[in-house]
Design a protein around this motif. Structure first.
Motif, PDB file in Angstrom:
ATOM      1  N   LEU A   1       0.730  -1.364  -0.079  1.00  0.00           N
ATOM      2  CA  LEU A   1       0.165  -0.071   0.493  1.00  0.00           C
ATOM      3  C   LEU A   1       0.333   1.602   0.290  1.00  0.00           C
ATOM      4  CD1 LEU A   1      -2.223  -0.847   3.128  1.00  0.00           C
ATOM      5  CD2 LEU A   1      -3.030  -1.590   0.041  1.00  0.00           C
ATOM      6  N   ASN A   2       1.491   1.798  -1.233  1.00  0.00           N
ATOM      7  CA  ASN A   2       2.429   2.540  -0.898  1.00  0.00           C
ATOM      8  C   ASN A   2       2.125   3.943  -1.856  1.00  0.00           C
ATOM      9  OD1 ASN A   2       1.954   1.546  -3.721  1.00  0.00           O
ATOM     10  ND2 ASN A   2       4.435   1.015  -3.835  1.00  0.00           N
ATOM     11  N   SER A   3       0.650   4.356  -1.488  1.00  0.00           N
ATOM     12  CA  SER A   3       0.080   5.650  -1.627  1.00  0.00           C
ATOM     13  C   SER A   3      -0.913   5.710  -1.263  1.00  0.00           C
ATOM     14  CB  SER A   3      -0.087   5.472  -3.591  1.00  0.00           C
ATOM     15  OG  SER A   3      -1.243   4.812  -3.720  1.00  0.00           O
ATOM     16  N   ILE A   4      -1.777   6.551  -0.885  1.00  0.00           N
ATOM     17  CA  ILE A   4      -2.928   7.909  -0.231  1.00  0.00           C
ATOM     18  C   ILE A   4      -4.052   6.558  -1.124  1.00  0.00           C
ATOM     19  CG2 ILE A   4      -3.808   8.984   0.047  1.00  0.00           C
ATOM     20  CD1 ILE A   4      -1.697  10.686   0.512  1.00  0.00           C
ATOM     21  N   ASP A   5      -4.233   6.896  -2.463  1.00  0.00           N
ATOM     22  CA  ASP A   5      -5.213   6.045  -3.090  1.00  0.00           C
ATOM     23  C   ASP A   5      -5.683   5.166  -2.823  1.00  0.00           C
ATOM     24  OD1 ASP A   5      -5.923   8.982  -3.842  1.00  0.00           O
ATOM     25  OD2 ASP A   5      -4.490   8.964  -5.815  1.00  0.00           O
TER      26      ASP A   5
ATOM     27  N   VAL B   1      -4.503   2.751  -0.289  1.00  0.00           N
ATOM     28  CA  VAL B   1      -5.052   2.926   0.869  1.00  0.00           C
ATOM     29  C   VAL B   1      -6.867   3.034   1.178  1.00  0.00           C
ATOM     30  CG1 VAL B   1      -5.113   3.592   3.095  1.00  0.00           C
ATOM     31  CG2 VAL B   1      -2.697   3.192   1.848  1.00  0.00           C
ATOM     32  N   LYS B   2      -7.039   4.110   0.410  1.00  0.00           N
ATOM     33  CA  LYS B   2      -8.414   4.207   0.400  1.00  0.00           C
ATOM     34  C   LYS B   2      -9.162   3.352  -0.504  1.00  0.00           C
ATOM     35  CE  LYS B   2      -8.113   8.640  -0.823  1.00  0.00           C
ATOM     36  NZ  LYS B   2      -8.338   9.822  -1.380  1.00  0.00           N
ATOM     37  N   SER B   3      -8.153   2.627  -1.638  1.00  0.00           N
ATOM     38  CA  SER B   3      -9.290   2.034  -2.357  1.00  0.00           C
ATOM     39  C   SER B   3      -9.116   0.760  -2.332  1.00  0.00           C
ATOM     40  CB  SER B   3      -8.302   1.752  -3.897  1.00  0.00           C
ATOM     41  OG  SER B   3      -7.461   2.036  -4.077  1.00  0.00           O
ATOM     42  N   PHE B   4      -8.142   0.688  -0.678  1.00  0.00           N
ATOM     43  CA  PHE B   4      -8.285  -1.210  -0.623  1.00  0.00           C
ATOM     44  C   PHE B   4      -9.005  -0.890   0.873  1.00  0.00           C
ATOM     45  CE2 PHE B   4      -6.178  -3.319   3.073  1.00  0.00           C
ATOM     46  CZ  PHE B   4      -6.644  -4.651   2.996  1.00  0.00           C
TER      47      PHE B   4
ATOM     48  N   ILE C   1      -3.549   2.018   9.059  1.00  0.00           N
ATOM     49  CA  ILE C   1      -3.243   2.161   8.054  1.00  0.00           C
ATOM     50  C   ILE C   1      -1.737   3.406   7.958  1.00  0.00           C
ATOM     51  CG2 ILE C   1      -2.679   1.401   5.326  1.00  0.00           C
ATOM     52  CD1 ILE C   1      -5.376   0.547   6.264  1.00  0.00           C
ATOM     53  N   PHE C   2      -1.996   4.497   8.247  1.00  0.00           N
ATOM     54  CA  PHE C   2      -1.237   5.235   8.181  1.00  0.00           C
ATOM     55  C   PHE C   2      -0.231   5.827   9.059  1.00  0.00           C
ATOM     56  CE2 PHE C   2      -4.074   7.497   5.244  1.00  0.00           C
ATOM     57  CZ  PHE C   2      -3.460   6.638   4.023  1.00  0.00           C
ATOM     58  N   SER C   3      -0.463   4.562   9.820  1.00  0.00           N
ATOM     59  CA  SER C   3       0.671   4.275  11.489  1.00  0.00           C
ATOM     60  C   SER C   3       1.696   3.631  10.772  1.00  0.00           C
ATOM     61  CB  SER C   3      -0.242   4.176  12.336  1.00  0.00           C
ATOM     62  OG  SER C   3      -0.507   3.199  12.877  1.00  0.00           O
ATOM     63  N   LEU C   4       1.452   2.726  10.073  1.00  0.00           N
ATOM     64  CA  LEU C   4       2.267   2.094   9.395  1.00  0.00           C
ATOM     65  C   LEU C   4       3.406   2.272   8.739  1.00  0.00           C
ATOM     66  CD1 LEU C   4       0.047  -1.078   8.689  1.00  0.00           C
ATOM     67  CD2 LEU C   4       1.167  -0.823  11.426  1.00  0.00           C
ATOM     68  N   ASP C   5       4.544   1.487   8.178  1.00  0.00           N
ATOM     69  CA  ASP C   5       5.685   1.827   7.340  1.00  0.00           C
ATOM     70  C   ASP C   5       5.366   1.682   6.345  1.00  0.00           C
ATOM     71  OD1 ASP C   5       7.717   2.417   5.604  1.00  0.00           O
ATOM     72  OD2 ASP C   5       9.040   1.033   7.043  1.00  0.00           O
ATOM     73  N   LEU C   6       5.234   2.542   5.226  1.00  0.00           N
ATOM     74  CA  LEU C   6       4.461   1.688   4.074  1.00  0.00           C
ATOM     75  C   LEU C   6       4.960   1.056   2.558  1.00  0.00           C
ATOM     76  CD1 LEU C   6       0.416   4.193   3.594  1.00  0.00           C
ATOM     77  CD2 LEU C   6       1.143   1.271   4.663  1.00  0.00           C
ATOM     78  N   SER C   7       6.382   1.668   3.767  1.00  0.00           N
ATOM     79  CA  SER C   7       7.665   1.972   2.288  1.00  0.00           C
ATOM     80  C   SER C   7       7.933   0.214   1.974  1.00  0.00           C
ATOM     81  CB  SER C   7       8.281   2.012   2.417  1.00  0.00           C
ATOM     82  OG  SER C   7       9.249   1.678   3.216  1.00  0.00           O
ATOM     83  N   LYS C   8       7.141  -0.737   2.562  1.00  0.00           N
ATOM     84  CA  LYS C   8       7.548  -2.229   2.298  1.00  0.00           C
ATOM     85  C   LYS C   8       6.413  -2.819   2.131  1.00  0.00           C
ATOM     86  CE  LYS C   8       9.736  -2.940   7.019  1.00  0.00           C
ATOM     87  NZ  LYS C   8       9.784  -1.534   7.661  1.00  0.00           N
ATOM     88  N   PRO C   9       6.520  -4.450   2.237  1.00  0.00           N
ATOM     89  CA  PRO C   9       5.033  -5.060   1.788  1.00  0.00           C
ATOM     90  C   PRO C   9       5.071  -5.152   3.316  1.00  0.00           C
ATOM     91  CG  PRO C   9       6.250  -5.659   0.164  1.00  0.00           C
ATOM     92  CD  PRO C   9       7.862  -5.184   0.727  1.00  0.00           C
ATOM     93  N   ILE C  10       3.561  -5.716   3.538  1.00  0.00           N
ATOM     94  CA  ILE C  10       3.233  -5.820   4.919  1.00  0.00           C
ATOM     95  C   ILE C  10       2.060  -7.391   4.856  1.00  0.00           C
ATOM     96  CG2 ILE C  10       1.293  -4.458   6.360  1.00  0.00           C
ATOM     97  CD1 ILE C  10       1.448  -1.901   5.225  1.00  0.00           C
TER      98      ILE C  10
END
Length: 77
Positions: free
Chosen positions: A8-12, A14-17, A45-54
């Motif tokens: 989830l490497n973009s705001i869009d 995250v929202k669509s997910f 979700i935004f409190s996590l490190d979104l730069s790598k897979p989760i």
């Protein structure tokens, strides 16, 4: 329960997910290190490190094929 890796490497994304998984009545958890977040919570979700897979833990008994089809665009390569 099934666990898959998502990206989830973009705001869009995250929202669509979140919109995609809220159509199911099952629990979804995002696991990043020692943190476990409700995957239906945008703020969480935004409190996590979104730069790598989760890791996404899907707590579903049925409809697993339908869930995996909906989250396919977010699966990490």
């Amino acid at each position: 329960m099934k666990t898959v890796q998502i990206s989830l490497n973009s705001i869009d994304k995250v929202k669509s997910f979140v919109n995609a998984i809220t159509q199911f009545d099952y629990d979804f958890d995002l696991i990043s290190g020692r943190y476990v977040i409700d995957a239906k919570s945008i703020m969480g979700i935004f409190s996590l490190d979104l730069s790598k897979p989760i890791d996404l833990a899907i707590h579903a008994e049925e409809e697993m094929d339908a869930i995996l089809e909906v989250i396919k665009p977010y699966l990490a390569e």
